[in-house]
Design a protein around this motif. Structure first.
Motif, mmCIF file in Angstrom:
data_model
loop_
_atom_site.group_PDB
_atom_site.id
_atom_site.type_symbol
_atom_site.label_atom_id
_atom_site.label_comp_id
_atom_site.label_asym_id
_atom_site.label_seq_id
_atom_site.Cartn_x
_atom_site.Cartn_y
_atom_site.Cartn_z
ATOM 1 N N TYR A 85 0.916 -1.264 0.097
ATOM 2 C CA TYR A 85 -0.061 0.120 -0.026
ATOM 3 C C TYR A 85 0.959 1.163 -0.049
ATOM 4 O O TYR A 85 1.977 1.214 0.532
ATOM 5 C CB TYR A 85 -0.814 -0.113 1.300
ATOM 6 C CG TYR A 85 -2.069 -1.172 1.390
ATOM 7 C CD1 TYR A 85 -3.255 -0.712 0.970
ATOM 8 C CD2 TYR A 85 -1.670 -2.170 1.907
ATOM 9 C CE1 TYR A 85 -4.286 -1.616 1.013
ATOM 10 C CE2 TYR A 85 -2.746 -3.177 2.042
ATOM 11 C CZ TYR A 85 -3.888 -3.058 1.556
ATOM 12 O OH TYR A 85 -5.017 -4.003 1.548
ATOM 13 N N TYR A 86 0.475 2.265 -0.591
ATOM 14 C CA TYR A 86 0.892 3.698 -0.415
ATOM 15 C C TYR A 86 0.251 4.087 1.175
ATOM 16 O O TYR A 86 -0.931 4.052 0.887
ATOM 17 C CB TYR A 86 0.652 4.416 -1.517
ATOM 18 C CG TYR A 86 1.095 4.097 -2.860
ATOM 19 C CD1 TYR A 86 2.664 4.203 -2.822
ATOM 20 C CD2 TYR A 86 0.450 3.753 -3.723
ATOM 21 C CE1 TYR A 86 2.984 3.973 -4.191
ATOM 22 C CE2 TYR A 86 0.984 3.346 -5.187
ATOM 23 C CZ TYR A 86 2.399 3.458 -5.389
ATOM 24 O OH TYR A 86 2.865 2.966 -6.627
ATOM 25 N N ALA A 87 0.984 4.829 1.805
ATOM 26 C CA ALA A 87 0.454 5.386 2.872
ATOM 27 C C ALA A 87 -0.435 6.565 2.573
ATOM 28 O O ALA A 87 0.136 7.463 1.655
ATOM 29 C CB ALA A 87 1.387 5.821 3.988
ATOM 30 N N GLY A 88 -1.570 6.964 3.211
ATOM 31 C CA GLY A 88 -2.590 7.839 3.364
ATOM 32 C C GLY A 88 -2.733 8.468 4.524
ATOM 33 O O GLY A 88 -2.619 7.941 5.673
ATOM 34 N N GLY A 89 -3.813 9.475 4.419
ATOM 35 C CA GLY A 89 -4.217 10.168 5.627
ATOM 36 C C GLY A 89 -3.166 10.648 6.609
ATOM 37 O O GLY A 89 -2.192 11.182 6.041
ATOM 38 N N LYS A 90 -3.303 10.392 8.068
ATOM 39 C CA LYS A 90 -2.424 11.108 8.782
ATOM 40 C C LYS A 90 -1.191 10.156 8.852
ATOM 41 O O LYS A 90 -0.083 10.598 9.352
ATOM 42 C CB LYS A 90 -2.879 11.045 10.098
ATOM 43 C CG LYS A 90 -3.120 9.638 10.805
ATOM 44 C CD LYS A 90 -3.501 9.642 12.354
ATOM 45 C CE LYS A 90 -3.699 8.076 12.934
ATOM 46 N NZ LYS A 90 -4.189 8.554 14.490
ATOM 47 N N TRP A 91 -1.194 8.785 8.216
ATOM 48 C CA TRP A 91 -0.130 8.052 8.148
ATOM 49 C C TRP A 91 0.976 8.357 7.208
ATOM 50 O O TRP A 91 1.935 7.821 7.264
ATOM 51 C CB TRP A 91 -0.535 6.637 8.095
ATOM 52 C CG TRP A 91 -1.480 6.287 9.242
ATOM 53 C CD1 TRP A 91 -3.017 5.887 9.011
ATOM 54 C CD2 TRP A 91 -1.154 5.651 10.644
ATOM 55 N NE1 TRP A 91 -3.273 5.838 10.514
ATOM 56 C CE2 TRP A 91 -2.412 5.464 11.386
ATOM 57 C CE3 TRP A 91 0.218 5.804 11.389
ATOM 58 C CZ2 TRP A 91 -2.431 5.098 12.341
ATOM 59 C CZ3 TRP A 91 -0.074 5.336 12.396
ATOM 60 C CH2 TRP A 91 -1.257 5.314 13.279
ATOM 61 N N ARG A 92 0.462 9.184 6.227
ATOM 62 C CA ARG A 92 1.400 9.637 5.221
ATOM 63 C C ARG A 92 2.717 10.437 5.818
ATOM 64 O O ARG A 92 3.765 10.581 5.288
ATOM 65 C CB ARG A 92 0.734 10.532 4.213
ATOM 66 C CG ARG A 92 1.688 10.799 2.938
ATOM 67 C CD ARG A 92 0.795 11.322 1.854
ATOM 68 N NE ARG A 92 -0.454 12.080 2.396
ATOM 69 C CZ ARG A 92 -1.351 12.240 1.647
ATOM 70 N NH1 ARG A 92 -1.911 11.641 0.645
ATOM 71 N NH2 ARG A 92 -2.678 13.196 2.328
ATOM 72 N N ARG A 93 2.546 11.287 7.058
ATOM 73 C CA ARG A 93 3.510 11.649 7.632
ATOM 74 C C ARG A 93 4.492 10.724 8.332
ATOM 75 O O ARG A 93 5.839 11.226 8.631
ATOM 76 C CB ARG A 93 2.971 12.702 8.649
ATOM 77 C CG ARG A 93 2.089 13.787 8.280
ATOM 78 C CD ARG A 93 1.534 14.611 9.573
ATOM 79 N NE ARG A 93 0.804 14.033 10.308
ATOM 80 C CZ ARG A 93 1.005 13.604 11.612
ATOM 81 N NH1 ARG A 93 2.093 14.088 12.233
ATOM 82 N NH2 ARG A 93 -0.021 13.030 12.399
ATOM 83 N N HIS A 94 4.092 9.491 8.449
ATOM 84 C CA HIS A 94 5.113 8.546 9.142
ATOM 85 C C HIS A 94 5.673 7.537 8.162
ATOM 86 O O HIS A 94 6.805 7.064 8.335
ATOM 87 C CB HIS A 94 4.221 7.960 10.411
ATOM 88 C CG HIS A 94 3.649 8.924 11.256
ATOM 89 N ND1 HIS A 94 4.171 9.960 12.017
ATOM 90 C CD2 HIS A 94 2.334 9.004 11.278
ATOM 91 C CE1 HIS A 94 3.348 10.452 12.576
ATOM 92 N NE2 HIS A 94 2.010 9.954 12.478
ATOM 93 N N PHE A 95 4.973 7.182 7.113
ATOM 94 C CA PHE A 95 5.402 6.093 6.487
ATOM 95 C C PHE A 95 5.209 6.305 4.886
ATOM 96 O O PHE A 95 4.154 7.213 4.657
ATOM 97 C CB PHE A 95 4.200 4.668 6.643
ATOM 98 C CG PHE A 95 4.101 4.240 7.888
ATOM 99 C CD1 PHE A 95 5.117 4.261 8.771
ATOM 100 C CD2 PHE A 95 2.695 4.101 8.450
ATOM 101 C CE1 PHE A 95 4.935 3.981 10.354
ATOM 102 C CE2 PHE A 95 2.543 3.691 9.879
ATOM 103 C CZ PHE A 95 3.465 3.725 10.552
ATOM 104 N N ASN A 96 5.849 5.832 4.243
ATOM 105 C CA ASN A 96 5.797 5.901 2.728
ATOM 106 C C ASN A 96 4.970 4.840 2.119
ATOM 107 O O ASN A 96 3.933 5.052 1.299
ATOM 108 C CB ASN A 96 7.120 6.214 1.922
ATOM 109 C CG ASN A 96 8.017 7.312 2.004
ATOM 110 O OD1 ASN A 96 7.362 8.283 2.204
ATOM 111 N ND2 ASN A 96 9.384 7.049 2.152
ATOM 112 N N GLU A 97 5.508 3.691 2.659
ATOM 113 C CA GLU A 97 4.570 2.487 1.934
ATOM 114 C C GLU A 97 4.571 1.458 3.125
ATOM 115 O O GLU A 97 5.049 1.478 4.048
ATOM 116 C CB GLU A 97 5.329 1.769 0.708
ATOM 117 C CG GLU A 97 5.339 2.774 -0.312
ATOM 118 C CD GLU A 97 5.934 2.135 -1.566
ATOM 119 O OE1 GLU A 97 6.344 0.499 -1.387
ATOM 120 O OE2 GLU A 97 5.986 2.839 -2.638
#
Length: 257
Positions: A181-193
């Motif tokens: 998966y590509y990270a999204g939402g608030k998790w995009r600040r922490h993870f790329n994938e």
């Protein structure tokens, strides 16, 4: 119904076609079908029928990668029988889908990157011949659906899925599935994938998460890992709660919160 002629080199002229009753199944369920035969110009003894469940797996070798087909279940569904010249014969079968079978369809749609199949192997005239590969679509268990749906609600976007050669702790398979998966939402600040792996059993399932976070200009990339267990009789919402806890632990482990 399309018959395929087998054993031409032996002059047998036997034709066979396998029809799956339920091409869409879940792990732990029974795959059912019927093998149809049409005899050739002479009587022949069919020594046995086997059903092979196969998967296309990514194999890493040194600096290169290639794809190979692995059999992850081979089951005999018929003993010897006599096939008369020109006669038609059919043999129903059922095969239990292993609990660890990877997912190859979601919501009735094929999962991009996955190739599972069913092959019929006929023993005739002292030789073996495998029929064509029929596609096998394995849908998620309900608890797997809950995890996948939760990732969607959290903003993760599906990238691809594949099978990697190797055996994980607690698994009996020679390969494991990674749903990426590509990270999204608030998790995009922490993870790329994020990579998601299931190891399912008859009463519970392990979920493995692996995420990467690229650092800044002078920092290196990091990977974070979390593994947790979900029981099938857990209350509603338990899967999503366990997933969020796992994501938060990975972020805290690397100091991303």
């Amino acid at each position: 119904m399309v018959f395929r002629k087998l054993m031409a080199a032996f002059g047998a002229g036997v034709e066979v076609d396998t029809v799956l009753t339920n091409t869409g199944v879940r792990p732990g369920e029974l795959l059912r079908g019927v093998v149809h035969f049409r005899g050739g110009k002479a009587d022949y003894k069919v020594e046995g029928i086997h059903i092979d469940l196969t998967a296309v797996v990514e194999v890493e070798s040194g600096d290169s990668e290639y794809k190979s087909t692995y059999s992850f279940l081979r089951q005999q569904v018929s003993g010897p029988f006599q096939l008369a010249a020109g006669a038609q014969h059919q043999h129903p079968f059922e095969v239990a889908i292993p609990w660890e079978t990877p997912i190859s369809a979601i919501a009735g749609q094929p999962l991009r990157g996955m190739r599972l199949g069913v092959q019929t192997e006929l023993a005739l005239a002292g030789a073996l011949d495998k029929g064509d590969l029929d596609p096998l679509f394995v849908s998620p268990l309900p608890v797997q659906e809950h995890v996948i749906a939760a990732l969607d609600r959290l903003g993760f976007r599906f990238k691809k899925a594949d099978l990697e050669r190797g055996t994980l702790y607690g698994s009996t398979m020679p390969f494991f599935q990674e749903i990426e998966y590509y990270a999204g939402g608030k998790w995009r600040r922490h993870f790329n994938e994020l990579e998601l792996t299931f190891i399912a059993g008859p009463g519970k399932m392990d979920v493995i998460l692996e995420a990467d976070k690229r650092g800044g200009f002078l920092t290196s990339s990091h990977d974070a890992y979390n593994r947790f267990t979900i029981r099938y009789d857990d209350p509603p919402g338990a899967a999503e709660q366990a997933l969020e806890r796992g994501l938060e632990k990975m972020a805290r482990h690397r100091g991303w919160f």
